[in-house]
Design an enzyme around this catalytic site. Structure first.
Site, PDB file in Angstrom:
ATOM      1  N   GLY A   1       2.719  -0.946   4.367  1.00 37.02           N
ATOM      2  CA  GLY A   1       2.698   0.456   3.960  1.00 37.02           C
ATOM      3  C   GLY A   1       4.117   0.960   3.732  1.00 37.02           C
ATOM      4  O   GLY A   1       4.753   0.648   2.725  1.00 37.02           O
ATOM      5  N   GLY A   2       4.634   1.685   4.706  1.00 34.53           N
ATOM      6  CA  GLY A   2       5.937   2.350   4.601  1.00 34.53           C
ATOM      7  C   GLY A   2       7.041   1.507   3.971  1.00 34.53           C
ATOM      8  O   GLY A   2       7.738   1.967   3.043  1.00 34.53           O
TER       9      GLY A   2
ATOM     10  N   SER B   1       3.075  -1.858  10.487  1.00 35.26           N
ATOM     11  CA  SER B   1       4.531  -1.808  10.709  1.00 35.26           C
ATOM     12  C   SER B   1       5.243  -3.103  10.325  1.00 35.26           C
ATOM     13  O   SER B   1       6.197  -3.503  10.983  1.00 35.26           O
ATOM     14  CB  SER B   1       4.837  -1.421  12.161  1.00 35.26           C
ATOM     15  OG  SER B   1       4.399  -0.104  12.430  1.00 35.26           O
TER      16      SER B   1
ATOM     17  N   GLU C   1      -5.611  -5.003  10.731  1.00 34.99           N
ATOM     18  CA  GLU C   1      -4.594  -3.982  10.919  1.00 34.99           C
ATOM     19  C   GLU C   1      -4.923  -3.171  12.168  1.00 34.99           C
ATOM     20  O   GLU C   1      -5.730  -2.231  12.097  1.00 34.99           O
ATOM     21  CB  GLU C   1      -4.563  -3.032   9.727  1.00 34.99           C
ATOM     22  CG  GLU C   1      -4.205  -3.674   8.415  1.00 34.99           C
ATOM     23  CD  GLU C   1      -3.652  -2.648   7.431  1.00 34.99           C
ATOM     24  OE1 GLU C   1      -2.489  -2.744   7.070  1.00 34.99           O
ATOM     25  OE2 GLU C   1      -4.402  -1.730   7.068  1.00 34.99           O
TER      26      GLU C   1
ATOM     27  N   GLU D   1      -7.183   4.604   7.533  1.00 36.86           N
ATOM     28  CA  GLU D   1      -7.002   6.025   7.184  1.00 36.86           C
ATOM     29  C   GLU D   1      -8.245   6.558   6.471  1.00 36.86           C
ATOM     30  O   GLU D   1      -8.561   7.751   6.568  1.00 36.86           O
ATOM     31  CB  GLU D   1      -5.719   6.195   6.345  1.00 36.86           C
ATOM     32  CG  GLU D   1      -4.487   6.061   7.234  1.00 36.86           C
ATOM     33  CD  GLU D   1      -3.269   5.435   6.578  1.00 36.86           C
ATOM     34  OE1 GLU D   1      -3.177   5.430   5.348  1.00 36.86           O
ATOM     35  OE2 GLU D   1      -2.392   4.944   7.326  1.00 36.86           O
TER      36      GLU D   1
ATOM     37  N   ASN E   1       0.853  -1.186   0.000  1.00 38.96           N
ATOM     38  CA  ASN E   1       0.000   0.000   0.000  1.00 38.96           C
ATOM     39  C   ASN E   1       0.893   1.242   0.000  1.00 38.96           C
ATOM     40  O   ASN E   1       1.462   1.601   1.025  1.00 38.96           O
ATOM     41  CB  ASN E   1      -0.886  -0.041   1.268  1.00 38.96           C
ATOM     42  CG  ASN E   1      -1.764   1.178   1.412  1.00 38.96           C
ATOM     43  OD1 ASN E   1      -1.850   2.007   0.491  1.00 38.96           O
ATOM     44  ND2 ASN E   1      -2.417   1.300   2.555  1.00 38.96           N
ATOM     45  N   TRP E   2       0.989   1.852  -1.185  1.00 39.30           N
ATOM     46  CA  TRP E   2       1.904   3.004  -1.312  1.00 39.30           C
ATOM     47  C   TRP E   2       1.305   4.287  -0.746  1.00 39.30           C
ATOM     48  O   TRP E   2       1.950   5.331  -0.727  1.00 39.30           O
ATOM     49  CB  TRP E   2       2.305   3.192  -2.787  1.00 39.30           C
ATOM     50  CG  TRP E   2       3.146   2.064  -3.322  1.00 39.30           C
ATOM     51  CD1 TRP E   2       3.700   1.041  -2.597  1.00 39.30           C
ATOM     52  CD2 TRP E   2       3.521   1.820  -4.689  1.00 39.30           C
ATOM     53  NE1 TRP E   2       4.406   0.192  -3.428  1.00 39.30           N
ATOM     54  CE2 TRP E   2       4.312   0.647  -4.711  1.00 39.30           C
ATOM     55  CE3 TRP E   2       3.286   2.492  -5.899  1.00 39.30           C
ATOM     56  CZ2 TRP E   2       4.849   0.129  -5.902  1.00 39.30           C
ATOM     57  CZ3 TRP E   2       3.813   1.977  -7.075  1.00 39.30           C
ATOM     58  CH2 TRP E   2       4.587   0.810  -7.065  1.00 39.30           C
ATOM     59  N   LYS E   3       0.045   4.226  -0.359  1.00 36.27           N
ATOM     60  CA  LYS E   3      -0.662   5.390   0.230  1.00 36.27           C
ATOM     61  C   LYS E   3      -0.400   6.639  -0.633  1.00 36.27           C
ATOM     62  O   LYS E   3      -0.378   6.550  -1.855  1.00 36.27           O
ATOM     63  CB  LYS E   3      -0.227   5.592   1.686  1.00 36.27           C
ATOM     64  CG  LYS E   3      -0.346   4.313   2.513  1.00 36.27           C
ATOM     65  CD  LYS E   3      -0.232   4.544   3.998  1.00 36.27           C
ATOM     66  CE  LYS E   3      -0.299   3.210   4.724  1.00 36.27           C
ATOM     67  NZ  LYS E   3      -0.410   3.348   6.155  1.00 36.27           N
TER      68      LYS E   3
ATOM     69  N   GLY F   1       2.035   2.463  10.740  1.00 32.87           N
ATOM     70  CA  GLY F   1       2.949   3.597  10.556  1.00 32.87           C
ATOM     71  C   GLY F   1       3.615   4.074  11.826  1.00 32.87           C
ATOM     72  O   GLY F   1       4.207   5.157  11.860  1.00 32.87           O
TER      73      GLY F   1
ATOM     74  N   HIS G   1      -9.811   0.980   4.710  1.00 32.36           N
ATOM     75  CA  HIS G   1      -8.525   1.163   5.400  1.00 32.36           C
ATOM     76  C   HIS G   1      -8.741   2.155   6.553  1.00 32.36           C
ATOM     77  O   HIS G   1      -9.537   3.082   6.430  1.00 32.36           O
ATOM     78  CB  HIS G   1      -7.477   1.693   4.415  1.00 32.36           C
ATOM     79  CG  HIS G   1      -6.106   1.729   5.011  1.00 32.36           C
ATOM     80  ND1 HIS G   1      -5.707   2.731   5.863  1.00 32.36           N
ATOM     81  CD2 HIS G   1      -5.068   0.867   4.922  1.00 32.36           C
ATOM     82  CE1 HIS G   1      -4.463   2.473   6.259  1.00 32.36           C
ATOM     83  NE2 HIS G   1      -4.051   1.357   5.705  1.00 32.36           N
TER      84      HIS G   1
END
Ligand code: PGA
Length: 246
Positions: A226-227, A205, A163, A94, A7-9, A169, A92
């Site tokens: 993600g990150g 994470s 999640e 977010e 997930n490159w957000k 994150g 998600h």
């Protein structure tokens, strides 16, 4: 099958997303791994074209619940399907907590994905507040109930990603034992609504250092990252760690 979903957000610009996709063109993916990337909406179609001849799947980070019409700023599951996307993240955290998406909206999006042949990756998870107030199970059960109650699901038509919001994150890792307990609860809940095969992922994470501690668990069918998925080196290290653990 082990799912590795990236997930490159909104971490990458359009050009950065294309550059990362180009680098991924030559990466070999084991047959029992599904690697999927989820670029931002502007970048998605071009990434899909770049990865057309690879085994890498491309998904949307978000979709509208309506198929077409006067919905400024929205992109439907039908449009996603038209350009060849396979998956869409739905609900998600977010989207839920920054963009105020409710369980009702999440459900409509799941149905829109089903209507157009996109596999929704439904994200669920408790917040720090839920955890502190002892509402962890309540939150998870409610999110699953709203997503699945009365829904007709076929095998692998839908994926769920657990999640915990406090682990996203933040570098705060959910202990594998904790993941086992939550996944056991989640599987039991899913089972009360459907007998269909529903892959269950973990996210929060995840990186090259800890990915094996999750994917080696029988109850974990993959990870949503993600990150650590937004740089070529860290994504390749993560894939390498998965491969080595076989
Ligand atoms: P993270 O994000 O790996 O950066 O914690 C995971 C996610 O939000 O899907």
């Amino acid at each position: 099958m082990t799912y590795i979903f990236a997930n490159w957000k909104m971490y990458l610009t359009h050009k950065e997303g294309l550059a990362l996709a180009r680098k991924l063109q030559t990466v070999s993916i084991p047959d029992d791994v599904t690697l999927g990337v989820f670029p931002n909406m502007i970048t998605t179609a071009a990434v899909k074209e770049l990865l057309e001849d690879t085994a890498i799947q491309v998904g949307a980070q978000n979709l509208a619940w309506t198929p077409a019409g006067a919905y400024t700023g929205a992109v439907s599951a039908f449009i996603a399907k038209e350009i060849g996307l396979s998956y869409a993240l739905v609900g998600h955290s977010e989207r839920r907590y920054i963009f105020a998406e409710t369980n009702t909206v999440v459900r409509k999006k799941i149905e829109a994905c089903f209507d157009s042949g996109i596999t929704p990756v439904v994200c669920i998870g408790e917040t720090t507040k839920d955890l502190e107030e002892g509402n962890r199970e309540y939150r998870i059960k409610k999110q699953i109930m709203k997503a699945l109650e009365g829904l007709s699901v076929k095998d692998n038509q839908l994926i769920i990603a657990y999640e915990p919001v406090w682990a996203i994150g933040t570098g705060k890792q959910c202990a594998p034992q904790d993941v086992i307990e939550m996944h056991t609860l989640i599987r039991k809940e899913i089972k009360s609504y459907t007998d269909a095969e529903v892959p269950l992922l973990y996210g929060g994470s995840v990186d090259a250092q800890n990915v094996v501690s999750y994917i080696k668990l029988d109850c974990v069918d993959g990870v949503l990252v993600g990150g650590a998925s937004t740089h070529y080196d860290s994504l390749i290290s993560l894939l390498g760690a998965v491969q080595e653990s076989r």
